[in-house]
Design an enzyme around this catalytic site. Structure first.
Site, PDB file in Angstrom:
ATOM      1  N   CYS A 128      42.088  45.209  41.750  1.00 21.45           N
ATOM      2  CA  CYS A 128      41.100  44.490  42.565  1.00 21.45           C
ATOM      3  C   CYS A 128      41.023  45.151  43.937  1.00 21.45           C
ATOM      4  O   CYS A 128      42.021  45.207  44.659  1.00 21.45           O
ATOM      5  CB  CYS A 128      41.521  43.031  42.708  1.00 21.45           C
ATOM      6  SG  CYS A 128      40.507  42.095  43.867  1.00 21.45           S
ATOM      7  N   CYS A 173      34.649  42.123  47.224  1.00 21.74           N
ATOM      8  CA  CYS A 173      33.489  41.466  46.622  1.00 21.74           C
ATOM      9  C   CYS A 173      33.288  40.056  47.154  1.00 21.74           C
ATOM     10  O   CYS A 173      32.156  39.574  47.247  1.00 21.74           O
ATOM     11  CB  CYS A 173      33.621  41.439  45.104  1.00 21.74           C
ATOM     12  SG  CYS A 173      33.788  43.105  44.417  1.00 21.74           S
ATOM     13  N   THR A 225      41.480  36.580  48.610  1.00 15.85           N
ATOM     14  CA  THR A 225      41.549  37.983  48.214  1.00 15.85           C
ATOM     15  C   THR A 225      41.422  38.911  49.422  1.00 15.85           C
ATOM     16  O   THR A 225      40.454  38.823  50.176  1.00 15.85           O
ATOM     17  CB  THR A 225      40.411  38.271  47.228  1.00 15.85           C
ATOM     18  OG1 THR A 225      40.542  37.369  46.130  1.00 15.85           O
ATOM     19  CG2 THR A 225      40.464  39.694  46.738  1.00 15.85           C
ATOM     20  N   GLU A 234      46.407  38.640  47.427  1.00 20.84           N
ATOM     21  CA  GLU A 234      45.869  37.307  47.652  1.00 20.84           C
ATOM     22  C   GLU A 234      46.806  36.561  48.570  1.00 20.84           C
ATOM     23  O   GLU A 234      48.020  36.633  48.411  1.00 20.84           O
ATOM     24  CB  GLU A 234      45.630  36.573  46.332  1.00 20.84           C
ATOM     25  CG  GLU A 234      44.267  36.997  45.748  1.00 20.84           C
ATOM     26  CD  GLU A 234      44.067  36.711  44.287  1.00 20.84           C
ATOM     27  OE1 GLU A 234      45.063  36.680  43.550  1.00 20.84           O
ATOM     28  OE2 GLU A 234      42.906  36.521  43.882  1.00 20.84           O
ATOM     29  N   HIS A 240      29.029  36.133  42.514  1.00 20.18           N
ATOM     30  CA  HIS A 240      30.407  36.585  42.341  1.00 20.18           C
ATOM     31  C   HIS A 240      30.799  36.705  40.873  1.00 20.18           C
ATOM     32  O   HIS A 240      31.610  37.556  40.515  1.00 20.18           O
ATOM     33  CB  HIS A 240      31.342  35.631  43.086  1.00 20.18           C
ATOM     34  CG  HIS A 240      32.646  36.256  43.444  1.00 20.18           C
ATOM     35  ND1 HIS A 240      32.752  37.511  44.007  1.00 20.18           N
ATOM     36  CD2 HIS A 240      33.930  35.825  43.295  1.00 20.18           C
ATOM     37  CE1 HIS A 240      34.027  37.804  44.203  1.00 20.18           C
ATOM     38  NE2 HIS A 240      34.763  36.802  43.764  1.00 20.18           N
ATOM     39  N   TYR A 255      32.356  40.387  38.656  1.00 22.50           N
ATOM     40  CA  TYR A 255      33.492  40.670  37.780  1.00 22.50           C
ATOM     41  C   TYR A 255      33.241  41.841  36.836  1.00 22.50           C
ATOM     42  O   TYR A 255      34.087  42.181  36.010  1.00 22.50           O
ATOM     43  CB  TYR A 255      33.938  39.396  37.045  1.00 22.50           C
ATOM     44  CG  TYR A 255      34.911  38.643  37.918  1.00 22.50           C
ATOM     45  CD1 TYR A 255      34.462  37.875  38.982  1.00 22.50           C
ATOM     46  CD2 TYR A 255      36.282  38.787  37.743  1.00 22.50           C
ATOM     47  CE1 TYR A 255      35.348  37.252  39.831  1.00 22.50           C
ATOM     48  CE2 TYR A 255      37.176  38.165  38.589  1.00 22.50           C
ATOM     49  CZ  TYR A 255      36.706  37.402  39.627  1.00 22.50           C
ATOM     50  OH  TYR A 255      37.594  36.800  40.471  1.00 22.50           O
ATOM     51  N   CYS A 294      33.558  44.550  37.786  1.00 20.26           N
ATOM     52  CA  CYS A 294      34.636  45.465  38.176  1.00 20.26           C
ATOM     53  C   CYS A 294      35.690  45.581  37.091  1.00 20.26           C
ATOM     54  O   CYS A 294      36.296  46.642  36.918  1.00 20.26           O
ATOM     55  CB  CYS A 294      35.284  45.002  39.475  1.00 20.26           C
ATOM     56  SG  CYS A 294      36.158  43.414  39.313  1.00 20.26           S
ATOM     57  N   GLU A 299      43.408  36.625  37.222  1.00 25.96           N
ATOM     58  CA  GLU A 299      42.269  36.493  38.126  1.00 25.96           C
ATOM     59  C   GLU A 299      40.944  36.511  37.351  1.00 25.96           C
ATOM     60  O   GLU A 299      39.958  35.898  37.777  1.00 25.96           O
ATOM     61  CB  GLU A 299      42.307  37.635  39.136  1.00 25.96           C
ATOM     62  CG  GLU A 299      41.410  37.455  40.331  1.00 25.96           C
ATOM     63  CD  GLU A 299      41.163  38.770  41.033  1.00 25.96           C
ATOM     64  OE1 GLU A 299      40.004  39.230  41.049  1.00 25.96           O
ATOM     65  OE2 GLU A 299      42.139  39.344  41.566  1.00 25.96           O
TER      66      GLU A 299
END
Lengths: 497, 497, 497, 497
Positions: free
Chosen positions: B110, B114, B201, B267, B302, B306, B308, B456
Site C-alpha cells: 500500500c 489514495c 493510512t 496505519e 475509494h 482498490y 492497486c 485491508e
C-alpha cells in the site's frame, strides 16, 4: 447458379420493422427439419417461432430506440441495424454491449444475432490484412457485400463450428474429410463447398450466412481455409434444428408451462452439399495462415458479446425477487442477501465485458477490437456466475418450480379450483401470476432458456479451457516474474552471474 | 496558533523528487509512538521507513513517467502529482487507476496516497453542493487550499474512520462524546477539535490531513459534522503507529527475512486534543445533511482505488511463477492452471475497477465520479479474490514459505553452508535467490504486506457488508421485477386489477 | 556409539505428566540453531517454549482425560499416551480424531505429535508385510522399539520430507546424492546415514525420531530406502528451527501482541552427518519396493489427522463471535450468517475425517487404516476451507486486527490511557480483552499460528495436487462409466459389436 | 368406511419382487391427474411409469442383494425391505445410506422411498415419547401398523409439506384454514381430514401414506397437529402429478431423447377432502408440543438420506468421462482434473452423510437418529455441490448436450445418415452411443432428472436456510467463545470483574 444481383433481388426493399423481418422469412425454400419432420414454414412452427420472435426484437429495439438498436454506418452511408455495424471506436463497442444487455432483458433468451455481427467485425480486419500482405481484393469484396447487407438491413448469421471428428487430427488428416467444411470443387465463377457446421445460432432465422474456419490451419489444410457468404436458402443446404429442453411445451402445455412463451433461442446443424459460393462472396480462399487470426479476432469480439447474459441475469434476479414477494418473504435478510449476491455476480460479468470494450484497440483496417485479455476474462466469468445465479434463483423460488401442475390442470374444472386454492401465496396475488413467475424461473434455470443462459454460457465462443489458453498467452508472466524478482531483491545481474 | 501563510511557509519550495519528499519529512515535531516508544525521527526508524519509501515511489513515478504519475491540473494551472488531481473526465479516472496498478506493481504494498486523493475528489463536489444550497464559500476555501497543495506538490492524507464506540449509537448518544471526532470549541478564527481517527493510512508520512465525518449524521450531531485540513504536525496531535505482522523483521532478520525490505504500508491511530483549524481550512461546519453524501462519494472513489491490489497481484503471480521455476515445475499443467486462475481473478478485479472509471459521471462541481454500482462491485471482488490468489501462491510455492531458516542462519558459518546445500532447487539457481522469492511470497500472503493485500482488502473503504448495502440500494429491483413480469406474462393491468 | 540399552537409559522412568515431559527435554546435548544462533536450552528459549508447551498439552490431556488422551495398548500391555498407539479398529481411529480436535481446541495450534503417531501406524503394517514376503524380522524389531517407547511414554517424531533438489530426478540421479537422506556406510552393528529432512514438525521437542523415505523408490535407490529410529540427540544431528510469522513477538511485544502466548507450532530442518543407527532400530533396509507403500499408508493416516484443524476452527469461530460481541453486533444477521458458514465448513472437514476413520479397514498386521479415498477428500477440504474460515473471521473482526497498537503502547503512560479510551467497544468490555481477542484472530489468520492453520493445511501430508492424484487413482472411473452406459442405454454387447 | 382388516385385505400376499410391486399398483381406484387429464392407470402412463420403475428398483435390489436392500426387522420378526426398517444402531443407518447410494447409481434419479422410511423412523420415537409423557398408546398403534406394513412389504409414502399460504402466519391464523392439513371432523371411529400436501415424492406409487405436520405448532393449532396413516386410494384423495422438465420426452422423442428412459422421479400435490382415518391409524392427535420434535427428527433422518445424490453423482461423473472418451480427450489434463474435482465434491457429500450415520445416537424408543449437526452439514453440501458437478459435466460434455437433433431425426431417411456422419466422435464409437451418453448428461443437468439432482437437492428435506438455522442452533457458540477467551488470555474471572 444465381448471379450476384439475383441473389440480392429479394432484398431490394430494406427491412424496416420487426413485422417486415418476420414477413421476409416467409416463403423461402429451405430444407429445415425438426424432430424428424420437414418444417414447411418455420415462421408458423410453434416451437421455432419464439426464436424468430427473439431475433425480431433486434428490429423492434432499432425502431423504438434507434440510437441504441441502430447506427449510422459509414460503410453504406446510412442508418442500419447495429448488428450490421463494424465498430470504429470504443464507443461503438460500448453501445453494442449496452444493446446486447437490453435485448437480454427484453427477451430473456439468446436473440441470435451476435455471431453474425462478430463475424462481420472479424472479416473486416482480416480481409484487410490479407490484402495488405498479398495484394488480393477480399476487403473490397467484403465491403461490397456488407454495403448490400446494411442497405437491405438483413440478418447475417455466422457459421464457424465444424463437427471436428477426431479432435487430435487436423482437417486434412481426418478419415472423413467432410468433418471440416471444405472446398470440394471450383470453377470460373466460384467455389463449391461440402461438410457441416454444428450448433449454429439462429441459422434458420437469418438471411445470409458467413462461413469461417473454426481453428488454426496448416498449409495442407488450404481447402479448408476459406471464408464466404451465402444465402441461407442456397441450394444444397439442409438444416436440422436441435432439440432444446422443454421445447415442446410450446405446443403441449399452453403459454404458462412454457415459462417464457414469447422468446427462445435456436441452434441448428447445417449440412452443406456442394453449395456454390461465387467469388464475389468469397473473402478468404486458401490463406490458411490467417485462419487463426480470424478465429482469435472473432472470439475476442464474441466473448465480450456474452454481456447479453447480464440482461438475462436482470430478468432472473427480478423473477426471484417477484417470487419472494409472492411468498411474502422479500424483506427477509437471507433473501435480500441472495438477491445482492446475484446482482454482484451479474455486474461483475458486466464490468468485465464493458472494460474489454472501453479498452478496445484499433486494427489496421480501422475496426476496433475488444481488449483480448479482458474479453477472455469476461467470458470465463460467464462460464461460472450464471450457474450460481441460477442456483440462487431456485433457492429463493422454492421447490414448486419443479413440482407445479400444468396450465392444463388449471383449466380442468375438477382440479383447477383446487390448484387455485392451494397454490395461493401472499394475499392479493393471483395464483396464476405466482405460477407464471415460477415457470419463468424454471424456464431460465432448468427449462428452454437455461440452454442459452447456462450451457451456452459454458460453450459459446469457446469452452472454458479455450479462455484459459488465451489468458495464459496474454498474462505476460515474464514481466510479472521480473517485478517479483525486483521486489524480492533478486538482481538481474546476479541471475546471470 | 499559526496564520495561514505561516502554516504553508515550510512548503514554499515545491517537492520535485522522491528525495525532496523524504527530506521534507525530516525535522518535524510530531508526537509519534511505535511499540511504546516515542519515535524521534520517523524517517530514520527502520520499521517506519519502508512505508515512507512506498509513499516516495509516487514521486519517483511522477519523475520517471510524468504522464502517468503526474498531470497538468487546471486548478493550480501547473503540472503536479496525479495524487493531487480532481478528475474532470473518465480519462482522468482511467489514468488514476493505471497509475495505482503500476504503483502496486512497483511496491508490492500500500503506497498510502489514495485516501487523500479520494478525499480531495469528494470535497471538491460536496463543498460545491453545500455552497449552491446555502450560499457558503467552502468551495473557494477548498480550491485555495488545493491550489497551495498542488503548487507545493505535497502529500495530503485523508482521515475518516472514527473509533465509533458503541456501534448502535449516533455520535451525540455516545457515553464518551470523543468517540467521534468533534468540535469542542470555536473562536473568531476557527474551530478546535478533539477525538481520534483510527487506522489512518500513511498518516505519519503525509504533510497535511483532511478530516471528514465517517458516516451519516443527524441534526443533533452538528458538532461532529465538519471537514477541515490541518498540518500533520499541528499542536495537539499524537500518532500511534499500529503493529503489523512481521514488522520487526525490518530490524531482526536482515533484508531477506523481511521479504520485501524496501516497501511497506502504514496505519496509525491519530489522537486530537483541542487541535485548532482556522476557518480558511474548514470546508464543512455543521452541515450534517451532507455528511452521508461526502462519505458515499468518498467510498465510491475509494472502492475503485482498490485497483492497486491488482498491481500487488501481478507481483504475487510473478513470484509464484518464479518459485515454480526454481522448483523446475513451471510447465507442469496444474501449476500453469493455477497461474491462469490467479491471473483470471486478478484481471476480473481490474476490469470491475476500470469499468467503474470509464462509466464515471459528472457531478455539479465538474468533478467526475466512478459509477457507484460498479465501484462497489469492484471492491466486493477485492474482498474475495486476493485471498484465493494468496492461497494459490502458497500452494505453488510450497511449505518452505513458512519453515525456512532466517538469513542469520545463512550467515552462520556452521549452518550457512548446510542451508545452501539443502535448500538448492533447480540447477543453476542460487539458493539465496530461491529464498528471497519465497520470503516475498511469505511477505505478501502471511507477512507484513499481507496486511495490505489481504486484511485491508477486506476492510479498507468499507467492509464487505458496506458494499452489499450499496449494491442493494443500486440494484433497481423494481425495474428487474417488471422485466420478469413482462416475460412471464404477468400484465401490469392484471396486477392492479 | 551407544548400546541399545544405554540409548534407552535416560527413559527408565516413564513420563507421567506435562511437567515430567518438559523436564525430560532439559539438559540434552543437541545442536539447535534459531536465527543464526545456537540455542543452549530450547526449553528456556522464549520463541521455542510455546511449541514445547503445545506438545506438553498432549500429556496434560492424558492426565485430565485418560480415556481420550491415553489408551491401554496391547503391545506393551499398559496404559500409554494415545499418540503411541497402533489403531486396531475403527473406534481407535475415531478416538484419535476426537483427541486431535480437542487438542486443537486447547492449543489453537499444531501440537506436533501426529507425524510420529502416523509413522508408528505405517511402520507397524509395512514391517509386517516385508517380513511376510522376505522372512526378515523388522516387525519384531519395531514392536520391541515401540514397547520401549510406550513404556517410557515418550514423544516420537516422524521425519519424512527430503530436500529433493531437482524434483524431476530420482534420488540416485541427483547431482548431490545427499539431497535425499541415505546410507553412507554400514558396519556390523548398524548403518550410518547422511543428508537432511526438511520442515520437520516438533523435531526439537521429540525424544526419538523415525526416519522414512519420502516417495516411491527404484532399485537403484536402495541406499535411500530405509527406515530407522534414533534419538534426537544422536551425534551428527543438527537442527535449524524455521522462522515463523511473528515468531519474535514472543520476545518483543508482551503476551498480548503474541495473540496466543502459550502455544505455537514448530518446524525444523534436520541435517544428518554420518549418524549411526543400530540394526535393532532399523525397520527397513533396502526394500525399495515398500517405500511407496509406506508413504501411502503414512499419508492416508496423516491426511485424516488434519482433523486437528477443526479444533483450531472452533477457536477461531469462537474468537470471531467474541469479537462481534465486543462490537455489539453479534446478533446482526450477516454476522450470524458468517458464523454459520464458518461452522458449516469446519464441520464438513470434520465429517470427512471422521468418515475416513469409521470406514477404516484392517491390514495384514492387524492395524487399521483410514479409508483412503475419504482421507484424501478430507485433507483436500483442509487445503481450502480454513482459508475461507480465516477470511470470514477477519471480516467479522474488523480492520483493527492489523492496525492495533502494541501492548507496549498500552503500558506507556502517555498513550496507554488514549488507547484504552479510544479502543473501547461495547460498554462493559475491558479494552484489553477486546485487544486480546483481536490479537488471537491476528495470530490465527495472519500471525504465528496461521502458519499451522493455513499454510501447513495446504502442504502438510502432501500438497493439494498429491491428494488429487490419489483421488484420481481411487475414483473407479471405469465402474462409473459402466453405470452411465447402462442408464444411457449403451449396451455392453453393442459396445464390443 | 373400511374396517382396519378390510383396509389391509389387499395386502394379504407380501410383495416379493419388483414385478409383484408393479402388479400391486394396478387396478386401484385413485383420482390421479396429469396435464389436465385423469390418468386411468398410472402404471400404463408413459410419463409416470419411469417413476414407478425407479421405485421398483428398491424391490429389485432387495431381491438381488438382500443384505443391502433388505433386513431382518425385529418389529415384525421377519425379513423385509430395508425401506420399512427402524434403525436400531449406527450400522443400520450406515447400511441404509449405502443402499441409497447404490439405488442412486442404479436409477440416476429419485427412487422416492426415503420420505416414507424417514417418516417411520421419526414416528417410532415420537409416539414413544408422547406415550411416556401422556400415557397414550400411539406407539403400540404405530408398531401394529408397521408390523402389517413390514409383513406385506409395501411402500409407505410420507406426506409433510403443507401449502402454507401466508408464511408469516400460523395454521390457525390463515384466512383459509385448509392451507394446512387439518381435522375437520371426528367421530367414534376416527378423524376426518381436509387440506393438501404439496410436492409429495412418489405419492402415486405408494400403497399407504403417513401424514405429518410440517412445522412447529401452538396450542391454537391442535386441529392441525396430528399424524395418521391412510391408503393412497382412500376416498376423498386427489392427486395432481407435477410437470417436470422434459417429462413429455417419454412420449414425443423416443428413448434416446429421454436420456434416461427407464427411470424418473415423481412429485404430486395431494388434496384431501374429508378423508377418514380410523383411530388405529392415528399416531398423534392434538399433541401440538410434539410437532416440532417430529419435524426435527424427520429432517435429521432425511437430510442424511440425501446421500442418494452421490449415487447420481457417480452416474454423472461416469457419463462425463464416457463423453470425454468419445471425444478422444479423456486423458487431457484439464479433463482429468475436472473429473477429480467432481469426485472430490461427491465424496465430500458422502463423507458428511456417513459420518452423520456413524455418529448417530439412540432415542428413548430405541431408534437411532443421525447426528443432527452433521446431517444438516451433509444436506447443506447437497444444496451446493451437485450444481458444480453438473456444471463440470456440461463443461466436459460440450455444447452438443443442448443442440443435438432428436432421435426422430436419426430415424429420418434423409437426415439420419447426415447426423450419423457428422456427429461421429472418436473412431470406433457408434454415433448413437455418443448421443445416448450426451442425452443422459442433458437428462441429469438440464432435463428430467435434473429436477431431482439439482432443484430437489436444494429444497428437499428443507431449503438451505433451514439447515443454516439448525447449524446455528447446534454450533455451541458459547463453548467456542470460551475456548477463544482462554487462549487469548481473557480470564473468566476478569470478565465478570
Amino acid at each position: 447458379m444465381q448471379s450476384i444481383e439475383s441473389s440480392w433481388a429479394d432484398f431490394a426493399r430494406p427491412i424496416a420493422s420487426a413485422e417486415d423481418y418476420i414477413a421476409s422469412l416467409r416463403g423461402r425454400r429451405m430444407n429445415v427439419f425438426f424432430m424428424g419432420e420437414r418444417v414447411g414454414e418455420p415462421v408458423d412452427h410453434p416451437v421455432i417461432f419464439p426464436s424468430i420472435n427473439a431475433m425480431a426484437e433486434t428490429y423492434r429495439l432499432a425502431s423504438e430506440r434507434p440510437a441504441l438498436g441502430g447506427v449510422h454506418t459509414p460503410i453504406a452511408g446510412l442508418q442500419t441495424n447495429r448488428f450490421l455495424h463494424v465498430p470504429t471506436g470504443p464507443a461503438d463497442l460500448v453501445a453494442k454491449h449496452e444493446m446486447q444487455r437490453e435485448l437480454g432483458r427484453r427477451t430473456g433468451t439468446c436473440f441470435q444475432r451476435c455471431v453474425g455481427l462478430d463475424a462481420i467485425g472479424a472479416c473486416h480486419s482480416v480481409t484487410f490484412d490479407i490484402d495488405a500482405a498479398n495484394g488480393t481484393d477480399y476487403h473490397q469484396r467484403f465491403l461490397a457485400f456488407l454495403t448490400r447487407a446494411q442497405t437491405a438491413n438483413i440478418v447475417i448469421g455466422g457459421a464457424m463450428t465444424d463437427p471436428k471428428g477426431d479432435r487430435s487430427k487436423a482437417p486434412h488428416q481426418q478419415t472423413d474429410p467432410d468433418l471440416f467444411l471444405r472446398i470440394v470443387k471450383r470453377d470460373a465463377n466460384g467455389i463449391y463447398i461440402s461438410g457441416a457446421k454444428m450448433h449454429q445460432t439462429g441459422a434458420v432465422n437469418s438471411h445470409w450466412l458467413i462461413v469461417m474456419p473454426t481453428m488454426r490451419m496448416t498449409e495442407a489444410d488450404k481447402d479448408w481455409s476459406f471464408v464466404g457468404a451465402l444465402r441461407v436458402d442456397a441450394p444444397g443446404l439442409t438444416y436440422v434444428v436441435g432439440r432444446q429442453t422443454n421445447d415442446t411445451r410450446a405446443v403441449d402445455g399452453g403459454a404458462l408451462d412454457a415459462g417464457n412463451a414469447q422468446f427462445a433461442g435456436q441452434e441448428a446443424m447445417i449440412v452443406f452439399d456442394n453449395v456454390f459460393v461465387p467469388f464475389e462472396h468469397v473473402f478468404m480462399d486458401g490463406e490458411w495462415q490467417y485462419a487463426s487470426t480470424l478465429v482469435e479476432r472473432f472470439t475476442t469480439y464474441h466473448r465480450s458479446s456474452y454481456v447479453c447474459k447480464t440482461g438475462l441475469g436482470d430478468v432472473l434476479i427480478g423473477a426471484a425477487a417477484e417470487a419472494a414477494s409472492h411468498n411474502g418473504v422479500e424483506s427477509v435478510s437471507h433473501i435480500k442477501d441472495k438477491l445482492v449476491e446475484m446482482t454482484h455476480l451479474n455486474e461483475t460479468i458486466y464490468s468485465s465485458c464493458m472494460a474489454a470494450a472501453y479498452r478496445s484497440k484499433p486494427l489496421a483496417s480501422g475496426a476496433f477490437l475488444n481488449d483480448e485479455m479482458l474479453s477472455n476474462v469476461a467470458k470465463h466469468n460467464v462460464t461460472r456466475f450464471p450457474f450460481e445465479i441460477a442456483r440462487l434463483a431456485q433457492d429463493i423460488a422454492g421447490g414448486l418450480v419443479v413440482t407445479m401442475p400444468s396450465e392444463k390442470d388449471l383449466q380442468n374444472n375438477e382440479i383447477g379450483p383446487l390448484i387455485r386454492k392451494f397454490l395461493q401465496g401472499k394475499s392479493g396475488v393471483e395464483t396464476i401470476y405466482r405460477m407464471r413467475v415460477l415457470r419463468l424461473i424454471e424456464n431460465m434455470t432448468i427449462g428452454r432458456n437455461a440452454v442459452g443462459y447456462l450451457t451456452e454460457s459454458l460453450h459459446g465462443a469457446g469452452s472454458p479451457q479455450a479462455q484459459r489458453i488465451q489468458i495464459a498467452r496474454g498474462m505476460a508472466i515474464e514481466d510479472k516474474k521480473a517485478r517479483a524478482r525486483k521486489l524480492a531483491g533478486v538482481e538481474e545481474r546476479e541471475r546471470s552471474g
